[in-house]
Design an enzyme around this catalytic site. Structure first.
Site, short mmCIF file in Angstrom:
data_model
loop_
_atom_site.label_atom_id
_atom_site.label_comp_id
_atom_site.label_asym_id
_atom_site.label_seq_id
_atom_site.Cartn_x
_atom_site.Cartn_y
_atom_site.Cartn_z
N GLU A 139 10.39 -6.74 11.30
CA GLU A 139 10.24 -5.79 10.20
C GLU A 139 10.81 -4.41 10.51
O GLU A 139 10.54 -3.44 9.81
CB GLU A 139 8.76 -5.70 9.81
CG GLU A 139 8.23 -7.04 9.33
CD GLU A 139 6.80 -7.00 8.84
OE1 GLU A 139 6.20 -5.92 8.88
OE2 GLU A 139 6.30 -8.05 8.43
N LYS A 167 1.29 -10.28 -2.09
CA LYS A 167 2.56 -10.91 -1.74
C LYS A 167 2.84 -11.99 -2.78
O LYS A 167 2.17 -13.03 -2.78
CB LYS A 167 2.48 -11.54 -0.35
CG LYS A 167 2.27 -10.54 0.78
CD LYS A 167 2.07 -11.26 2.10
CE LYS A 167 1.99 -10.29 3.27
NZ LYS A 167 1.68 -10.99 4.55
#
Length: 429
Positions: free
Chosen positions: A205, A339
């Site tokens: 990330e 999500k």
């Protein structure tokens, strides 16, 4: 009517070089909506099913040609002629076509790609940005970025147990200033690590992933970087964590596999551990501090520190209104991570956010560790006014793409743009 003329899917690669699904929805007028689906590394056991081919001769079994085939055949036939302006009807059709609770027939990666592409085609048909199409005229709140600048756990090949150490520049006056703050702290952290001869290699990330002496050292390094960048921890910039505790559990005991593999911790031990961290550091938010099946532990944690810090359920709630409702009833957490690929359609995603807000929970729009250049979640954050977003560090174009989209939205909104600062975290006020 803006009816769907064609739905096509293809296999593309995500930020880890792993196949994922991209879907195009085209109307009879030639308007195109395109969406690419992300993929997680540390996935919750209760997420919707991501369909993989399992063919060891292609991409080590990680191909998505089956999901692509479902879109090009069954999904394309089912959506043909439907209006791209009828999102709920489209998503209901997709859910009925799959026929399972967990999207395991067609695959959540196939279904979500079609759902999001249809929404984008709807926005393009109306000639408005996606955030305006989904959020209407009132959408004007930019999110506080929770920027993952130190990686561990399943997101990095190092000896750090906690998956994400984030900064939240909640003291800034605007999103663009918050992003500048985050980027400056990130680059300062690189210098801090270099000064100590630590690696500045990055994880999935975009955060740094060095070997450290302890999990606590990760926070200390971040606090040092905040100060050296010219900011004050606890007023300008705060700390947020994602331990991803589900990855630490074996036989109902918590084990820090990387740093302390010989010690087993109970739920009570973990509650005490996190309470101590909250007392010691300027922590604003902790995500997945307990295991996804440890409902009693979550309730204990919420009772202990839930009135002073945001406790976010990711693996616990998996963007699912049923699990969220149970959490509300049992006093587990006070926030939900959102999500879209955990649940599989845009409509269900929006329902989860609405349910959270109805019960006084905050909601955080989130990326996955395997991302693409798709910027849908940036628009979704503004459309729903959640006030918070997780989309990685200030590096890797798959992460920065979302931040750049938010900068564009802020520019479009002009003087009406609202940056919520600490109001995005009501427990801190």
């Amino acid at each position: 009517m803006a009816s769907i003329q064609r739905v096509t899917a293809r296999q593309i690669l995500d930020s880890r070089g792993t196949p994922t699904v991209e879907v195009d929805v085209t109307t009879g007028e030639g308007v195109l909506g395109r969406a690419a689906v992300p993929s997680g590394a540390s996935t919750g056991a209760y997420e919707a099913v991501e369909l993989r081919d399992g063919d060891a001769d292609r991409y080590h079994g990680q191909g998505v040609l089956r999901a692509v085939g479902h879109v090009n055949d069954a999904v394309a036939d089912a959506l043909h002629g439907m209006s791209v302006l009828e999102q709920v009807a489209i998503d209901d059709t997709l859910r009925a076509l799959d026929g399972t609770e967990d999207k395991s027939n067609l695959g959540a990666n196939a279904i979500l790609g079609a759902s999001l592409a249809a929404a984008k085609a709807g926005a393009a048909t109306l000639g408005v940005p996606l955030y305006r199409h989904l959020g209407r005229a009132t959408a004007r709140t930019l999110p506080v970025p929770l920027m993952n600048i130190l990686n561990g756990g399943e997101h990095a090949d190092n000896n750090v147990d906690m998956q994400e150490f984030m900064i939240a520049p909640a003291g800034a006056d605007s999103f663009s200033e918050a992003l500048r703050t985050g980027a400056e702290v990130f680059h300062t952290l690189a210098s801090v690590l270099q000064d100590r001869d630590y690696s500045t290699a990055v994880g999935d990330e975009g955060g740094f992933a060095p070997d450290l002496g302890s999990n606590e050292e990760a926070v200390e390094l971040i606090l040092d970087a905040i100060e050296k960048a010219g900011y004050t921890a606890g007023s300008d910039v705060f700390v947020a964590l994602d331990p991803a505790a589900a990855e630490m559990v074996e036989d109902e005991a918590y084990v820090f596999w990387k740093s302390d593999p010989d010690t087993e911790r109970s739920s009570e031990d973990m509650v005490e551990y996190w309470a101590e961290w909250v007392d010691r550091y300027p922590i604003l938010s902790i995500e997945d501090a307990m295991d996804e099946d440890d409902w009693d532990g979550w309730a204990m944690l919420t009772d202990a520190i839930g009135d002073e810090v945001q406790l976010v359920g990711d693996d616990l709630f998996v963007t699912n209104t049923k699990r969220l409702t149970r959490g509300v009833e049992e006093g587990c957490g006070n926030s939900i991570l959102i999500k879209p690929n955990q649940i599989g359609t845009l409509t269900e995603t929006l329902n989860a956010i609405e349910t959270a807000h109805t019960h006084g929970f905050t909601a955080i729009i989130s990326h996955r560790s395997g991302e693409t250049e798709d910027t849908t979640i940036a628009d979704l954050a503004v459309a729903t006014g959640t006030g918070q977003i997780k989309t990685g560090s200030a590096s890797r174009s798959d992460r920065v793409a979302k931040y750049n989209q938010l900068l564009r939205i802020e520019e479009q909104l002009g003087a009406t743009a609202h940056y919520p600062r600490l109001d995005a975290f009501p427990l801190t006020n």
